[in-house]
Design a protein around this motif. Structure first.
Motif, short mmCIF file in Angstrom:
data_model
loop_
_atom_site.label_atom_id
_atom_site.label_comp_id
_atom_site.label_asym_id
_atom_site.label_seq_id
_atom_site.Cartn_x
_atom_site.Cartn_y
_atom_site.Cartn_z
N HIS A 180 -3.17 -5.97 3.80
CA HIS A 180 -3.93 -6.80 4.73
C HIS A 180 -5.01 -5.94 5.35
O HIS A 180 -4.76 -4.83 5.80
CB HIS A 180 -3.02 -7.37 5.82
N SER A 181 -6.25 -6.47 5.38
CA SER A 181 -7.37 -5.71 5.91
C SER A 181 -8.18 -6.58 6.86
O SER A 181 -8.71 -7.61 6.46
CB SER A 181 -8.27 -5.22 4.77
N ASN A 182 -8.28 -6.16 8.11
CA ASN A 182 -9.12 -6.88 9.06
C ASN A 182 -10.60 -6.59 8.82
O ASN A 182 -11.46 -7.39 9.18
CB ASN A 182 -8.76 -6.50 10.49
N ARG A 183 -10.90 -5.46 8.19
CA ARG A 183 -12.29 -5.09 7.94
C ARG A 183 -12.98 -6.10 7.03
O ARG A 183 -14.14 -6.43 7.23
CB ARG A 183 -12.35 -3.72 7.31
N TYR A 184 -12.30 -6.57 6.01
CA TYR A 184 -12.90 -7.48 5.04
C TYR A 184 -12.54 -8.94 5.28
O TYR A 184 -12.79 -9.78 4.44
CB TYR A 184 -12.51 -7.07 3.63
N SER A 214 -6.37 -6.83 -2.80
CA SER A 214 -5.50 -6.39 -3.87
C SER A 214 -6.25 -5.47 -4.81
O SER A 214 -7.48 -5.51 -4.90
CB SER A 214 -4.94 -7.59 -4.65
N ALA A 215 -5.51 -4.63 -5.51
CA ALA A 215 -6.06 -3.74 -6.52
C ALA A 215 -5.11 -3.75 -7.70
O ALA A 215 -3.89 -3.65 -7.54
CB ALA A 215 -6.20 -2.32 -5.97
N TYR A 216 -5.66 -3.92 -8.89
CA TYR A 216 -4.83 -3.96 -10.10
C TYR A 216 -4.43 -2.56 -10.51
O TYR A 216 -5.18 -1.60 -10.35
CB TYR A 216 -5.57 -4.65 -11.22
N LEU A 217 -3.23 -2.46 -11.08
CA LEU A 217 -2.70 -1.18 -11.52
C LEU A 217 -2.52 -1.18 -13.03
O LEU A 217 -2.14 -2.19 -13.61
CB LEU A 217 -1.34 -0.91 -10.84
N TYR A 218 -2.80 -0.04 -13.64
CA TYR A 218 -2.70 0.12 -15.08
C TYR A 218 -1.77 1.29 -15.39
O TYR A 218 -1.63 2.21 -14.61
CB TYR A 218 -4.08 0.39 -15.69
N TRP A 230 0.83 -1.20 0.00
CA TRP A 230 0.00 0.00 0.00
C TRP A 230 0.87 1.25 0.00
O TRP A 230 1.82 1.35 0.77
CB TRP A 230 -0.88 -0.03 1.24
N ASN A 231 0.57 2.20 -0.86
CA ASN A 231 1.26 3.49 -0.99
C ASN A 231 2.69 3.41 -1.50
O ASN A 231 3.41 4.39 -1.43
CB ASN A 231 1.25 4.27 0.33
N GLN A 287 -13.00 -12.50 6.41
CA GLN A 287 -14.07 -13.43 6.71
C GLN A 287 -13.46 -14.65 7.39
O GLN A 287 -12.29 -14.94 7.21
CB GLN A 287 -14.77 -13.87 5.41
N PRO A 288 -14.24 -15.38 8.17
CA PRO A 288 -13.70 -16.59 8.80
C PRO A 288 -13.15 -17.54 7.75
O PRO A 288 -13.79 -17.82 6.73
CB PRO A 288 -14.92 -17.20 9.51
N GLY A 289 -11.94 -17.99 7.97
CA GLY A 289 -11.31 -18.93 7.05
C GLY A 289 -10.55 -18.27 5.92
O GLY A 289 -10.01 -18.96 5.06
N THR A 290 -10.50 -16.94 5.87
CA THR A 290 -9.74 -16.25 4.83
C THR A 290 -8.62 -15.44 5.46
O THR A 290 -8.62 -15.18 6.66
CB THR A 290 -10.65 -15.31 4.01
N SER A 291 -7.70 -15.02 4.62
CA SER A 291 -6.53 -14.31 5.12
C SER A 291 -6.76 -12.81 5.28
O SER A 291 -6.00 -12.14 5.98
CB SER A 291 -5.36 -14.52 4.15
N GLY A 292 -7.77 -12.25 4.62
CA GLY A 292 -8.02 -10.82 4.71
C GLY A 292 -7.09 -10.00 3.85
O GLY A 292 -6.98 -8.79 4.01
N ILE A 293 -6.43 -10.64 2.88
CA ILE A 293 -5.53 -9.92 1.99
C ILE A 293 -6.34 -9.37 0.82
O ILE A 293 -7.09 -10.10 0.18
CB ILE A 293 -4.40 -10.85 1.49
#
Length: 130
Positions: free
Chosen positions: A54-58, A68-72, A22-23, A60-66
């Motif tokens: 890494h985002s705790n906001r998103y 991503s956003a694609y760049l152009y 990020w950034n 879900q149980p059983g996921t890593s919370g990682i």
């Protein structure tokens, strides 16, 4: 020896595409949203890189919370296509359908929540009668 950030992979060896934290993306790259703010669109170009965080906001149980956003590449982006009268009419018709209550068939002036399926007045009426 300096420790590299978790998502630092500018050559794309670990994640398959160049990846930055990020950034820390290089200048000249932008997400779809950032391109749109500049009046641009990807224009059919392939993804050049990605930003990961890494985002705790998103998480879900059983996921890593990682996330991503694609760049152009900004230099290869094309201008946004202008709004045509036909497209404008189609959007107006679609928005009218989202504002029309399925029960009373009136334009309520706001987008009806999909969870209700009808305007709030019609949704509350059975509760008031009971």
């Amino acid at each position: 020896m300096a420790v590299q950030p978790r998502f630092w992979d500018p050559r794309g060896e670990r994640f398959g595409t160049p990846t930055y934290p990020w950034n820390l993306a290089p200048l000249g790259l932008a997400t779809r949203r950032q391109l749109r703010e500049q009046g641009l669109r990807p224009g059919g170009q392939d993804v050049v890189a990605q930003v990961m965080w890494h985002s705790n906001r998103y998480r879900q149980p059983g996921t890593s919370g990682i996330r991503s956003a694609y760049l152009y590449d900004i230099d290869r982006a094309k201008p946004v296509r202008p709004m045509t009268p036909g497209r404008r009419a189609a959007l107006a018709k679609a928005m009218l359908a989202r504002r029309t209550c399925s029960a009373c068939r009136t334009d309520v002036g706001y987008v009806i929540p999909p969870s209700l399926g009808m305007c709030t007045t019609c949704a509350d009426t059975p509760r008031l009668a009971a």
